[in-house]
Scaffold this active site. Structure first.
Site, PDB file in Angstrom:
ATOM      1  N   LYS A 218     -12.217  10.970 -27.427  1.00  0.00           N
ATOM      2  CA  LYS A 218     -12.020   9.544 -27.166  1.00  0.00           C
ATOM      3  C   LYS A 218     -11.864   9.263 -25.683  1.00  0.00           C
ATOM      4  O   LYS A 218     -12.412   8.322 -25.147  1.00  0.00           O
ATOM      5  CB  LYS A 218     -10.790   9.053 -27.938  1.00  0.00           C
ATOM      6  CG  LYS A 218     -10.481   7.579 -27.747  1.00  0.00           C
ATOM      7  CD  LYS A 218     -11.519   6.705 -28.431  1.00  0.00           C
ATOM      8  CE  LYS A 218     -11.402   5.247 -28.098  1.00  0.00           C
ATOM      9  NZ  LYS A 218     -12.692   4.540 -28.233  1.00  0.00           N
TER      10      LYS A 218
ATOM     11  N   GLU B 266     -24.593   8.776 -30.790  1.00  0.00           N
ATOM     12  CA  GLU B 266     -23.296   9.458 -30.860  1.00  0.00           C
ATOM     13  C   GLU B 266     -22.699   9.477 -32.264  1.00  0.00           C
ATOM     14  O   GLU B 266     -22.007  10.421 -32.610  1.00  0.00           O
ATOM     15  CB  GLU B 266     -22.298   8.932 -29.820  1.00  0.00           C
ATOM     16  CG  GLU B 266     -21.718   7.576 -30.056  1.00  0.00           C
ATOM     17  CD  GLU B 266     -20.698   7.190 -28.975  1.00  0.00           C
ATOM     18  OE1 GLU B 266     -20.740   6.044 -28.535  1.00  0.00           O
ATOM     19  OE2 GLU B 266     -19.876   8.028 -28.594  1.00  0.00           O
TER      20      GLU B 266
HETATM   21  C1  F6R Z   1     -19.243   5.504 -26.076  1.00  0.00           C
HETATM   22  C2  F6R Z   1     -17.956   5.821 -25.485  1.00  0.00           C
HETATM   23  C3  F6R Z   1     -17.932   6.413 -24.136  1.00  0.00           C
HETATM   24  C4  F6R Z   1     -16.884   5.720 -23.258  1.00  0.00           C
HETATM   25  C5  F6R Z   1     -16.761   6.442 -21.906  1.00  0.00           C
HETATM   26  C6  F6R Z   1     -15.806   5.729 -20.976  1.00  0.00           C
HETATM   27  O1  F6R Z   1     -19.100   4.920 -27.335  1.00  0.00           O
HETATM   28  O2  F6R Z   1     -16.923   5.605 -26.082  1.00  0.00           O
HETATM   29  O3  F6R Z   1     -19.181   6.368 -23.529  1.00  0.00           O
HETATM   30  O4  F6R Z   1     -17.277   4.396 -23.082  1.00  0.00           O
HETATM   31  O5  F6R Z   1     -16.318   7.752 -22.118  1.00  0.00           O
HETATM   32  O6  F6R Z   1     -14.533   5.645 -21.503  1.00  0.00           O
HETATM   33  P1  F6R Z   1     -13.484   4.640 -20.925  1.00  0.00           P
HETATM   34  O7  F6R Z   1     -13.952   3.250 -21.214  1.00  0.00           O
HETATM   35  O8  F6R Z   1     -12.204   4.962 -21.626  1.00  0.00           O
HETATM   36  O9  F6R Z   1     -13.409   4.871 -19.449  1.00  0.00           O
END
Ligand code: F6R
Length: 607
Positions: free
Chosen positions: A602, A487
């Site tokens: 994000k 990524e």
């Molecule tokens: C990888 C990344 C994503 C998040 C995923 C879940 O570096 O940031 O894979 O881990 O989109 O996001 P959350 O933890 O906010 O549910």
């Protein structure tokens, strides 16, 4: 995690505090507040949301004075409300406190203060500090602050003002960043250099246990009640760098925060002598948790890999059959659940659409739902029956790094919690806790190798395919290492359970396709060595993540990054750190847009 600023000088404080707090807003704070002193009178202003039209609200009002403190909050204890925004004050509204950190023993202190007649207005841990200062106030503010801090267990960077002693700001630090800005006829205090850099570049870094007293005409810093001699340093960063704590990217800053994220996740939650953990967020469902006999863990991306490690921990140490699934898959499956199922949702943001959809599906089936979430007041934390906050602080880089460490730490605490409710012995509970307590220092040891890891990453910068292999606890770490690399660098990488190589992927191994093999000295080490040999036999290059003291590995690996020894179930917390650094430096060598990789967001709030 929160932003603090204070000003004392010959200018109006409000525009200075306002612009200082705005410069810290990039971290995504949820509420903010100020307090100003003028002619011995205080004016308090708090709001939920972003600092937008505050100037207009200030105009023509009483928010004047050449002394003031400000705070932008990122909620950890208590929801995002105006009452919970800082500054917090005592019963008589004479003492005002802004605080960054965690008061571990605030519940006991609060109960005691309430018995003594203090009246609280917020749910925060910070408010106890204001009431303690009120309790101990005799002659001057610094004396009362010093006494109050003796009662507190935890971390703080704080700034205090009072109408009872109105010509000063008292600031103090314990494991939470705080700097003093030395300007011309003015002094500032801040948690973050970006807040004060436009007024002065002359700063003093406060150390733990120090109390600073700032007045219009000078300052002094006390340590154990004696004056401490401190050097004034000059910041030579520009504003953009200052926001990143002097690092080139948020991703690197956040990786460097990983040891303190682990500490913060554990803070106040370990009962070492009893081999128990205290998780306030699970208290309301503790009896229901005794009755559960199976668990489903759900998350997406990096959070899913943390969940997968949680599965291994829970099965091995809590003896509970556990399944892990990806949010987007789970929501369309036919889950077989019963009254004894608990579902644990892991998410940094608490807003991931697929994870929330799975949560709603589980709720509709009457399953007990728990959250492991970073963002207080997020949809996930509101919709789950109970949960534990990871307290990792705002994560700005799109690629999740430090939040993953917070999730792993909390999952290991939940394992002890559920295990001790069942047949985990006190000895095992104590053993895991004592190893956990060492982890932050061990993580710091790994970060000290960042320059060597950078060199290794640069050595492989022309490769366009990478494999990551691991087994058992480190299988999900192989997945995480590969995800992080692809990524941020846009280079192809795949994570794999070591045992799966021979079932197909070996066909792709050659001298241009290096493998990162996570092979700490644990119960599957010999198996990992066999997998590494399979790769070497096909001329593949190996970068090994191995345990300190394993010199044998140097005979078969092309490069080795060492991690310290710990309990097998905790190795992922350490082994992932070099992989986060590797991904960062590899992407940096290719000049990628590391904090905002293309095509990614994000928080994934759509299906
Ligand atoms: C990888 C990344 C994503 C998040 C995923 C879940 O570096 O940031 O894979 O881990 O989109 O996001 P959350 O933890 O906010 O549910």
């Amino acid at each position: 995690m929160c932003g603090i600023i204070g000003y004392i000088g010959t200018k109006e404080a409000s525009p200075i505090l306002l612009s200082g707090l705005k410069r810290m807003e990039y971290r995504g704070y949820d509420s903010y507040g100020f307090c100003f002193l003028n002619d011995g009178k205080a004016s308090l202003f708090k709001r939920v949301g972003k600092i937008d039209n505050t100037e207009k609200e200030f105009l023509g009002k009483d928010f004047v004075g050449q002394i003031g403190i400000g705070h932008s909050r990122w909620a950890t204890t208590g929801l995002v409300t105006q009452e919970n925004a800082h500054p917090h004050c005592d019963c008589k509204k004479e003492i005002f406190v802004v605080h960054n950190g965690i008061v571990e023993n605030y519940k006991e202190l609060k109960a005691k203060l309430i018995k003594e007649g203090h009246i609280f207005e917020s749910e925060t841990d910070t408010e106890v500090i204001a009431h303690l200062i009120e309790k101990y106030y005799v002659n001057n503010l610094e004396g009362a602050v010093g006494k109050a801090l003796r009662d507190i267990r935890g971390t703080y960077g704080l700034a205090v003002i009072s109408t009872k002693d109105p010509e000063k700001i008292v600031a103090a630090r314990m494991s939470s960043p705080l700097i003093i800005g030395v300007g011309v006829d003015e002094f500032l205090v801040a948690s973050d250099p970006s807040a004060i850099i436009t007024r002065t570049r002359q700063i003093i870094n406060l150390d733990d246990g120090e109390i600073a007293i700032l007045k219009k005409d000078g300052f002094c810093i006390l340590k154990e009640e004696k004056e401490a001699q401190k050097n004034i340093e000059t910041i030579d960063w520009d504003i953009e760098q200052a926001e990143k704590g002097g690092y080139e990217h948020f991703m690197l800053k956040e990786i460097m925060e990983e040891p303190s994220v682990i500490e913060d996740a554990m803070r106040g939650r370990l009962l070492e002598d009893e081999g128990l953990v205290k998780l306030g967020g699970l208290e309301s469902v503790q009896d229901q948790l005794r009755k559960i006999d199976n668990i489903t863990l759900i998350g997406c991306g990096t959070a899913h890999y943390a969940a997968k490690i949680g599965e291994y921990m829970l099965e091995e140490y809590a003896n509970i059959p556990t399944l892990t699934d990806i949010g987007s898959e789970f929501r369309y499956r036919k889950p077989i659940v019963n009254k004894s199922t608990a579902a644990i949702f892991v998410s940094q943001s608490g807003e991931t659409a697929d994870t929330l959809a799975a949560l709603r599906e589980m709720k509709a089936k009457g399953v007990l739902t728990l959250g492991v979430t970073n963002v207080v007041g997020s949809s996930q934390s509101r919709e789950t029956d109970a949960g534990v906050y990871t307290r990792s602080g705002p994560e700005i880089a799109v690629a999740s790094t430090k939040a993953f460490l917070g999730q792993l730490t909390i999952l290991s605490l939940i394992t002890i919690y559920l295990g001790r409710q069942r047949d985990m012995s006190i000895v095992t509970g104590k053993r895991i806790i004592s190893e956990l307590m060492k982890i932050p220092e061990l993580a710091r040891e790994i970060l000290k190798q960042k320059n060597e890891i950078k060199k290794i990453a640069e050595k492989y910068k022309n490769c366009r395919d990478f494999w990551f292999i691991g087994r058992k606890y480190n299988y999900p770490i192989a997945l995480e290492g590969a995800l992080k690399l692809k990524e941020v660098s846009y280079v192809h990488a795949e994570g794999l359970a070591g045992g799966e190589l021979k079932h197909g992927p070996l066909a792709l191994i050659d001298e241009n396709c290096p493998t990162i093999a996570i092979c700490p000295t644990d119960s599957v080490y010999e198996k990992m060595i066999s997998n590494i040999e399979e790769i070497k036999a096909r001329k593949g290059k190996i970068i090994a993540i191995a345990t300190v003291g394993n010199e044998e590995i140097e005979k078969i690996a092309d490069d080795v990054i060492y991690i310290p020894k710990t309990l097998e179930m905790l190795t992922p917390i350490l082994s992932v750190i070099p992989l986060h650094l590797f991904a960062y430096y590899f992407a940096d060598s290719l000049d990628r847009d590391i904090d905002k990789p293309k095509n990614l967001a994000k928080s994934v709030t759509v299906e």
